[in-house]
Design a protein around this motif. Sequence first.
Motif, PDB file in Angstrom:
ATOM      1  N   PRO A 109       0.797  -1.228   0.000  1.00  0.00           N
ATOM      2  CA  PRO A 109       0.000   0.000   0.000  1.00  0.00           C
ATOM      3  C   PRO A 109       0.828   1.276   0.000  1.00  0.00           C
ATOM      4  O   PRO A 109       0.496   2.236  -0.692  1.00  0.00           O
ATOM      5  N   LEU A 110       1.916   1.294   0.775  1.00  0.00           N
ATOM      6  CA  LEU A 110       2.772   2.476   0.790  1.00  0.00           C
ATOM      7  C   LEU A 110       3.436   2.688  -0.564  1.00  0.00           C
ATOM      8  O   LEU A 110       3.514   3.810  -1.072  1.00  0.00           O
ATOM      9  N   LEU A 111       3.911   1.616  -1.167  1.00  0.00           N
ATOM     10  CA  LEU A 111       4.551   1.724  -2.472  1.00  0.00           C
ATOM     11  C   LEU A 111       3.550   2.137  -3.543  1.00  0.00           C
ATOM     12  O   LEU A 111       3.849   2.955  -4.421  1.00  0.00           O
ATOM     13  N   THR A 112       2.332   1.596  -3.458  1.00  0.00           N
ATOM     14  CA  THR A 112       1.289   1.964  -4.415  1.00  0.00           C
ATOM     15  C   THR A 112       0.926   3.432  -4.284  1.00  0.00           C
ATOM     16  O   THR A 112       0.793   4.150  -5.284  1.00  0.00           O
ATOM     17  N   ALA A 113       0.755   3.900  -3.045  1.00  0.00           N
ATOM     18  CA  ALA A 113       0.402   5.302  -2.836  1.00  0.00           C
ATOM     19  C   ALA A 113       1.499   6.228  -3.343  1.00  0.00           C
ATOM     20  O   ALA A 113       1.228   7.309  -3.886  1.00  0.00           O
ATOM     21  N   THR A 114       2.754   5.814  -3.193  1.00  0.00           N
ATOM     22  CA  THR A 114       3.873   6.622  -3.659  1.00  0.00           C
ATOM     23  C   THR A 114       3.891   6.731  -5.182  1.00  0.00           C
ATOM     24  O   THR A 114       4.173   7.800  -5.745  1.00  0.00           O
ATOM     25  N   LEU A 115       3.575   5.616  -5.849  1.00  0.00           N
ATOM     26  CA  LEU A 115       3.643   5.591  -7.307  1.00  0.00           C
ATOM     27  C   LEU A 115       2.357   6.034  -7.989  1.00  0.00           C
ATOM     28  O   LEU A 115       2.364   6.350  -9.180  1.00  0.00           O
ATOM     29  N   ALA A 116       1.230   6.032  -7.251  1.00  0.00           N
ATOM     30  CA  ALA A 116      -0.052   6.371  -7.868  1.00  0.00           C
ATOM     31  C   ALA A 116      -0.069   7.799  -8.390  1.00  0.00           C
ATOM     32  O   ALA A 116      -0.733   8.092  -9.384  1.00  0.00           O
ATOM     33  N   GLY A 117       0.650   8.712  -7.735  1.00  0.00           N
ATOM     34  CA  GLY A 117       0.689  10.093  -8.200  1.00  0.00           C
ATOM     35  C   GLY A 117       1.328  10.240  -9.557  1.00  0.00           C
ATOM     36  O   GLY A 117       0.677  10.669 -10.524  1.00  0.00           O
ATOM     37  N   PRO A 118       2.612   9.874  -9.713  1.00  0.00           N
ATOM     38  CA  PRO A 118       3.255  10.048 -11.010  1.00  0.00           C
ATOM     39  C   PRO A 118       2.711   9.147 -12.112  1.00  0.00           C
ATOM     40  O   PRO A 118       2.734   9.525 -13.281  1.00  0.00           O
ATOM     41  N   LEU A 119       2.192   7.961 -11.758  1.00  0.00           N
ATOM     42  CA  LEU A 119       1.747   7.031 -12.790  1.00  0.00           C
ATOM     43  C   LEU A 119       0.267   7.179 -13.146  1.00  0.00           C
ATOM     44  O   LEU A 119      -0.120   6.971 -14.298  1.00  0.00           O
ATOM     45  N   LEU A 120      -0.571   7.514 -12.173  1.00  0.00           N
ATOM     46  CA  LEU A 120      -2.010   7.577 -12.408  1.00  0.00           C
ATOM     47  C   LEU A 120      -2.596   8.964 -12.206  1.00  0.00           C
ATOM     48  O   LEU A 120      -3.777   9.183 -12.489  1.00  0.00           O
ATOM     49  N   GLY A 121      -1.817   9.889 -11.696  1.00  0.00           N
ATOM     50  CA  GLY A 121      -2.342  11.225 -11.441  1.00  0.00           C
ATOM     51  C   GLY A 121      -3.195  11.317 -10.200  1.00  0.00           C
ATOM     52  O   GLY A 121      -3.918  12.295 -10.009  1.00  0.00           O
ATOM     53  N   GLU A 122      -3.134  10.301  -9.316  1.00  0.00           N
ATOM     54  CA  GLU A 122      -3.900  10.342  -8.082  1.00  0.00           C
ATOM     55  C   GLU A 122      -3.135  11.126  -7.024  1.00  0.00           C
ATOM     56  O   GLU A 122      -1.917  11.092  -6.967  1.00  0.00           O
ATOM     57  N   ARG A 123      -3.870  11.851  -6.181  1.00  0.00           N
ATOM     58  CA  ARG A 123      -3.266  12.564  -5.067  1.00  0.00           C
ATOM     59  C   ARG A 123      -3.688  11.880  -3.764  1.00  0.00           C
ATOM     60  O   ARG A 123      -4.850  11.521  -3.585  1.00  0.00           O
ATOM     61  N   VAL A 124      -2.737  11.699  -2.885  1.00  0.00           N
ATOM     62  CA  VAL A 124      -2.993  11.057  -1.596  1.00  0.00           C
ATOM     63  C   VAL A 124      -2.985  12.129  -0.519  1.00  0.00           C
ATOM     64  O   VAL A 124      -2.025  12.888  -0.391  1.00  0.00           O
ATOM     65  N   SER A 125      -4.079  12.222   0.242  1.00  0.00           N
ATOM     66  CA  SER A 125      -4.202  13.259   1.265  1.00  0.00           C
ATOM     67  C   SER A 125      -3.348  12.929   2.477  1.00  0.00           C
ATOM     68  O   SER A 125      -2.865  11.802   2.648  1.00  0.00           O
ATOM     69  N   ARG A 126      -3.181  13.929   3.372  1.00  0.00           N
ATOM     70  CA  ARG A 126      -2.421  13.706   4.597  1.00  0.00           C
ATOM     71  C   ARG A 126      -3.084  12.643   5.471  1.00  0.00           C
ATOM     72  O   ARG A 126      -2.407  11.832   6.106  1.00  0.00           O
ATOM     73  N   GLY A 127      -4.418  12.672   5.516  1.00  0.00           N
ATOM     74  CA  GLY A 127      -5.127  11.663   6.304  1.00  0.00           C
ATOM     75  C   GLY A 127      -4.905  10.268   5.768  1.00  0.00           C
ATOM     76  O   GLY A 127      -4.759   9.306   6.540  1.00  0.00           O
ATOM     77  N   GLN A 128      -4.865  10.133   4.435  1.00  0.00           N
ATOM     78  CA  GLN A 128      -4.615   8.829   3.847  1.00  0.00           C
ATOM     79  C   GLN A 128      -3.181   8.368   4.110  1.00  0.00           C
ATOM     80  O   GLN A 128      -2.941   7.199   4.391  1.00  0.00           O
ATOM     81  N   TRP A 129      -2.216   9.295   4.008  1.00  0.00           N
ATOM     82  CA  TRP A 129      -0.827   8.933   4.319  1.00  0.00           C
ATOM     83  C   TRP A 129      -0.707   8.472   5.768  1.00  0.00           C
ATOM     84  O   TRP A 129      -0.008   7.491   6.058  1.00  0.00           O
ATOM     85  N   LEU A 130      -1.380   9.167   6.670  1.00  0.00           N
ATOM     86  CA  LEU A 130      -1.347   8.767   8.071  1.00  0.00           C
ATOM     87  C   LEU A 130      -1.915   7.368   8.243  1.00  0.00           C
ATOM     88  O   LEU A 130      -1.364   6.526   8.963  1.00  0.00           O
ATOM     89  N   GLY A 131      -3.036   7.096   7.576  1.00  0.00           N
ATOM     90  CA  GLY A 131      -3.636   5.776   7.657  1.00  0.00           C
ATOM     91  C   GLY A 131      -2.740   4.691   7.085  1.00  0.00           C
ATOM     92  O   GLY A 131      -2.624   3.592   7.649  1.00  0.00           O
TER      93      GLY A 131
END
Length: 299
Positions: A109-131
């Motif tokens: 999940p951490l690796l996916t969240a890190t790569l989702a931005g540059p590869l899919l254009g998704e943004r991960v919020s601070r609350g999601q990073w904390l989770g």
Amino acid sequence: MRNLPEWAWALALPASFVMLWSTGFIGARLGLPYIEPMTFLAIRMLLATGLLFAVALLTHAPWPGSARAVAHTAIAGLLVHGCYLGGVFWAIDRGQAAGVTAIFVALQPLLTATLAGPLLGERVSRGQWLGLLLGFAGVSLVVSSRLQEGTAGSATLISTTVALLGITLGTLYQKRFCPVTDLRTGGAIQFAATGLVFTGIAAATETGRITWTGELVFALAWLVLVLSVGAIGLLFLLIQHGAASRVAALFYLAPPLTVVMAWGLFDERLAPSALAGLVVVVIGVALVQRARPAPAAQG
């Protein structure tokens, strides 16, 4: 079932996926004493191919409209099924405990969240990073006792790293290039491609010896019907309808459940820290699922 409210579906699909996915490590642990890992996976993939191909024909499911679409579907399958399952089964076959294997792939999940931005254009919020961070911390607590036993060697670490990269890149690839692929025909293509690869690896590296027991038959049937068809179908359905980072966070719930199952079935003992870890994992996943995504950057 069609009359269920939307909130019930939103809860039922992820819950069903987590419960089914958690049994994959247990199925491997149950069947591998009687068969070599690549042979096991080759048989599993080919049986799943035949099953989904028959379902696709009987239900007149649409097939990908181009060779390019077929290739994308096959690549996603080789990553999710080939790299991930190959790495997991090889590590468990070499004696690594199910919980130890789970902790490494729990980085997904951490690796996916890190790569989702540059590869899919998704943004991960601070609350999601904390989770996400809480989820990983909880998984670490659950299986820390297994790591302290020294059961994770260098070879199995490499194998589980391959599994981690496979499930991470496969999830992102599926979201990016196969967002509307039919689950029946897409699954048949993916299992066929992966089955051919595993068959070749098994023929080149293993003896092919199989001891047919009730445990092996049950494990094989369970992994084909429940995991390859049920859990993988739910995973790709969730990927189609949700952000990759949110779907990935569900994987945090699998290791704690795996450890509990391994304790009940194989007497793999739970450390006291596991109970605290279970609570932390649930809190972390809840934060990821409830937090609003960050707004996309304006160009």
